[in-house]
Design a protein around this motif. Structure first.
Motif, PDB file in Angstrom:
ATOM      1  N   THR A   1       0.921  -1.249  -0.006  1.00 56.63           N
ATOM      2  CA  THR A   1      -0.280   0.166  -0.055  1.00 56.63           C
ATOM      3  C   THR A   1       0.379   0.893   0.195  1.00 56.63           C
ATOM      4  OG1 THR A   1      -1.999  -1.022   0.745  1.00 56.63           O
ATOM      5  CG2 THR A   1      -1.928   1.303   1.061  1.00 56.63           C
ATOM      6  N   TYR A   2       0.406   2.263  -0.783  1.00 51.18           N
ATOM      7  CA  TYR A   2       1.355   3.077  -1.100  1.00 51.18           C
ATOM      8  C   TYR A   2       0.301   4.585  -1.151  1.00 51.18           C
ATOM      9  CZ  TYR A   2       4.884   0.042  -3.023  1.00 51.18           C
ATOM     10  OH  TYR A   2       5.308  -0.788  -3.083  1.00 51.18           O
ATOM     11  N   GLY A   3       0.889   5.438  -0.413  1.00 49.68           N
ATOM     12  CA  GLY A   3      -0.073   6.850  -0.571  1.00 49.68           C
ATOM     13  C   GLY A   3       0.429   7.821  -0.274  1.00 49.68           C
ATOM     14  N   ALA A   4      -0.195   9.158  -0.599  1.00 48.12           N
ATOM     15  CA  ALA A   4       0.603  10.516  -0.505  1.00 48.12           C
ATOM     16  C   ALA A   4      -1.213  11.630  -0.621  1.00 48.12           C
ATOM     17  CB  ALA A   4       0.988  11.345  -1.770  1.00 48.12           C
ATOM     18  N   GLY A   5      -0.191  12.601  -0.128  1.00 47.11           N
ATOM     19  CA  GLY A   5      -1.511  13.281   0.601  1.00 47.11           C
ATOM     20  C   GLY A   5      -2.989  13.823   1.222  1.00 47.11           C
ATOM     21  N   GLU A   6      -3.608  13.927   2.020  1.00 44.50           N
ATOM     22  CA  GLU A   6      -4.701  14.570   2.988  1.00 44.50           C
ATOM     23  C   GLU A   6      -5.916  13.437   2.332  1.00 44.50           C
ATOM     24  OE1 GLU A   6      -2.899  17.166   1.587  1.00 44.50           O
ATOM     25  OE2 GLU A   6      -1.432  16.990   2.126  1.00 44.50           O
ATOM     26  N   CYS A   7      -5.695  12.426   3.096  1.00 48.64           N
ATOM     27  CA  CYS A   7      -6.634  11.854   3.122  1.00 48.64           C
ATOM     28  C   CYS A   7      -8.004  11.850   3.734  1.00 48.64           C
ATOM     29  CB  CYS A   7      -7.223  10.393   2.778  1.00 48.64           C
ATOM     30  SG  CYS A   7      -8.133   9.636   2.114  1.00 48.64           S
ATOM     31  N   PRO A   8      -8.898  12.556   3.226  1.00 53.40           N
ATOM     32  CA  PRO A   8      -9.943  13.183   5.302  1.00 53.40           C
ATOM     33  C   PRO A   8     -10.450  12.311   5.588  1.00 53.40           C
ATOM     34  CG  PRO A   8     -10.647  13.410   2.619  1.00 53.40           C
ATOM     35  CD  PRO A   8      -9.583  12.906   2.540  1.00 53.40           C
ATOM     36  N   GLY A   9     -10.820  10.965   6.241  1.00 51.75           N
ATOM     37  CA  GLY A   9     -10.374  10.882   6.899  1.00 51.75           C
ATOM     38  C   GLY A   9     -11.459   9.221   5.557  1.00 51.75           C
ATOM     39  N   TYR A  10     -12.622   9.255   6.386  1.00 42.07           N
ATOM     40  CA  TYR A  10     -13.831   8.767   5.309  1.00 42.07           C
ATOM     41  C   TYR A  10     -14.811   9.439   4.469  1.00 42.07           C
ATOM     42  CZ  TYR A  10     -13.352   4.410   8.269  1.00 42.07           C
ATOM     43  OH  TYR A  10     -13.436   3.079   8.839  1.00 42.07           O
ATOM     44  N   PHE A  11     -15.434   9.068   3.959  1.00 40.13           N
ATOM     45  CA  PHE A  11     -15.940  10.156   2.546  1.00 40.13           C
ATOM     46  C   PHE A  11     -17.218   8.681   1.812  1.00 40.13           C
ATOM     47  CE2 PHE A  11     -11.963   9.153   0.888  1.00 40.13           C
ATOM     48  CZ  PHE A  11     -12.381   8.470  -0.251  1.00 40.13           C
ATOM     49  N   THR A  12     -17.702   9.476   0.947  1.00 39.68           N
ATOM     50  CA  THR A  12     -19.291   8.891   0.921  1.00 39.68           C
ATOM     51  C   THR A  12     -18.327   8.198  -0.636  1.00 39.68           C
ATOM     52  OG1 THR A  12     -20.389  11.046   0.348  1.00 39.68           O
ATOM     53  CG2 THR A  12     -20.914   9.184   2.303  1.00 39.68           C
ATOM     54  N   LEU A  13     -19.718   7.634  -1.072  1.00 42.30           N
ATOM     55  CA  LEU A  13     -19.211   6.458  -2.601  1.00 42.30           C
ATOM     56  C   LEU A  13     -19.329   8.112  -3.364  1.00 42.30           C
ATOM     57  CD1 LEU A  13     -19.791   2.967  -1.920  1.00 42.30           C
ATOM     58  CD2 LEU A  13     -17.073   3.841  -2.184  1.00 42.30           C
ATOM     59  N   GLN A  14     -20.024   8.126  -3.223  1.00 43.19           N
ATOM     60  CA  GLN A  14     -21.637   8.515  -4.560  1.00 43.19           C
ATOM     61  C   GLN A  14     -22.077   7.440  -5.285  1.00 43.19           C
ATOM     62  OE1 GLN A  14     -23.925  11.581  -4.060  1.00 43.19           O
ATOM     63  NE2 GLN A  14     -23.063  10.788  -1.756  1.00 43.19           N
ATOM     64  N   SER A  15     -22.014   8.244  -6.507  1.00 41.57           N
ATOM     65  CA  SER A  15     -21.566   6.903  -7.897  1.00 41.57           C
ATOM     66  C   SER A  15     -20.950   6.010  -7.869  1.00 41.57           C
ATOM     67  CB  SER A  15     -21.938   7.437  -8.747  1.00 41.57           C
ATOM     68  OG  SER A  15     -23.378   8.924  -9.102  1.00 41.57           O
ATOM     69  N   ILE A  16     -20.196   6.121  -7.914  1.00 44.97           N
ATOM     70  CA  ILE A  16     -19.581   5.444  -6.884  1.00 44.97           C
ATOM     71  C   ILE A  16     -19.680   3.278  -6.907  1.00 44.97           C
ATOM     72  CG2 ILE A  16     -17.151   3.340  -5.895  1.00 44.97           C
ATOM     73  CD1 ILE A  16     -15.992   5.829  -5.754  1.00 44.97           C
ATOM     74  N   ALA A  17     -20.547   3.484  -4.993  1.00 39.27           N
ATOM     75  CA  ALA A  17     -21.776   2.487  -5.010  1.00 39.27           C
ATOM     76  C   ALA A  17     -22.622   2.232  -6.557  1.00 39.27           C
ATOM     77  CB  ALA A  17     -22.432   3.545  -3.950  1.00 39.27           C
ATOM     78  N   LYS A  18     -22.783   3.094  -7.588  1.00 41.14           N
ATOM     79  CA  LYS A  18     -23.153   1.762  -8.785  1.00 41.14           C
ATOM     80  C   LYS A  18     -22.373   0.611  -9.277  1.00 41.14           C
ATOM     81  CE  LYS A  18     -25.756   6.353  -9.792  1.00 41.14           C
ATOM     82  NZ  LYS A  18     -25.188   7.430 -10.789  1.00 41.14           N
ATOM     83  N   VAL A  19     -21.398   1.351  -8.806  1.00 42.01           N
ATOM     84  CA  VAL A  19     -20.784  -0.411  -9.115  1.00 42.01           C
ATOM     85  C   VAL A  19     -20.948  -1.699  -8.470  1.00 42.01           C
ATOM     86  CG1 VAL A  19     -18.213  -0.995  -9.310  1.00 42.01           C
ATOM     87  CG2 VAL A  19     -19.352   1.037 -10.344  1.00 42.01           C
TER      88      VAL A  19
END
Length: 309
Positions: free
Chosen positions: A50-68
């Protein structure tokens, strides 16, 4: 710091200023409150790194990704023939909340939304998820997300749900038109499932792991087959052709990887047999896609030769 992580940090630095060119979704008050400057990326490889960069604001909603995910559940419940009798397989080229192309098919035997990634199509798919109660149906969707991501803490953000529900005049109108066309029967129940699946909350790493699961044809990071290979292939195809709203054709040419965006600024990408990627960047362009997120994926694809074409 490994080369991949250094590279991701450079991408974030290179495109951070692009967040000034967009703004969070304004039509859902809770999303409008997101930090427009937030920008983060996580990548999970087939080796489980696992690699990451930036500042992920904790949890956020899927919105249209949930359609998948909801499409995955419906396909496992009903099979391809039943789903695609009710929903088409074609890109629209229209905004995600449009019914225009369906209106043009007035002479056909069965009017239906052109694909499951637009709002009307996703509502029909929601109506096809099995379950005796609304709670049973949403929990089945959440369970698949937990299996794909490996995160047992995936949950619904009820503040976003209430905000979306209270401002959903357009989606409510679409649902009643679908009822008129005999595409759905229980309007309010279908809308409730639609709003709740959109409000499911994840982290950047969860998105990347979901992308990896699709990249590995349904096997999660632990090697467990959590969705059928045939279903994973279908949804990845929709991600290529319809995953970035009415910017999908341009994205396929410039980036060329299966991806799905949401108006929270989230993007999930699946690079076959290489990695999954999760991005959050709430500043959106006029099509509803993360401005900086698109540019990050474009550079990542070009510089690492990731396009599937």
């Amino acid at each position: 710091m490994e080369e991949m992580e250094r590279y991701l940090h450079r991408l974030i630095t290179r495109h951070r200023s692009a967040t000034k060119e967009g703004k969070p979704a304004q039509y859902i008050p809770e999303l409008a409150r997101q930090n427009p400057d937030a920008l983060a990326i996580t990548a999970v490889t087939t080796e489980g790194r696992t690699y990451g960069a930036g500042e992920c604001p904790g949890y956020f909603t899927l919105q249209s990704i949930a359609k998948v995910i909801t499409l995955i559940v419906a396909l496992m419940d009903r099979g391809e023939e039943a789903i695609f009798h009710q929903v088409g397989m074609e890109p629209t080229g229209d905004p995600f909340d449009s019914l225009y192309k369906m209106e043009l098919t007035a002479g056909e035997k069965l009017r239906k939304p052109l694909n499951p990634m637009i709002n009307a199509g996703a509502m029909v798919v929601c109506s096809l998820v099995r379950g005796n109660t609304l709670d049973e149906r949403i929990q089945r969707i959440i369970h698949v997300i937990k299996e794909m991501s490996g995160n047992p803490e995936v949950h619904i953000d009820w503040s976003v749900y209430e905000s979306e529900r209270e401002t959903a005049d357009r989606n409510r109108a679409l649902a009643y038109i679908l009822k008129e066309y005999h595409m759905i029967q229980r309007v309010e129940e279908t809308l409730e499932l639609y709003f709740q699946q959109s409000s499911i909350s994840v982290r950047c790493e969860d998105l990347a792991r979901i992308g990896l699961c699709l990249a590995q044809n349904g096997r999660n990071v632990d090697g467990k087959q959590v969705i059928p290979e045939s279903v994973a292939r279908i949804v990845k195809t929709f991600m290529v052709t319809c995953g970035m709203y009415d910017q999908s054709g341009e994205f396929a040419i410039r980036v060329g990887i299966p991806a799905k965006s949401g108006v929270s600024g989230s993007i999930v990408a699946a690079i076959p047999f290489r990695m999954g990627i999760g991005i959050i960047g709430p500043a959106l362009n006029e099509r509803g896609n993360s401005v900086a997120g698109l540019r990050i994926l474009r550079d990542l694809s070009m510089e690492w030769n990731l396009s599937i074409f």
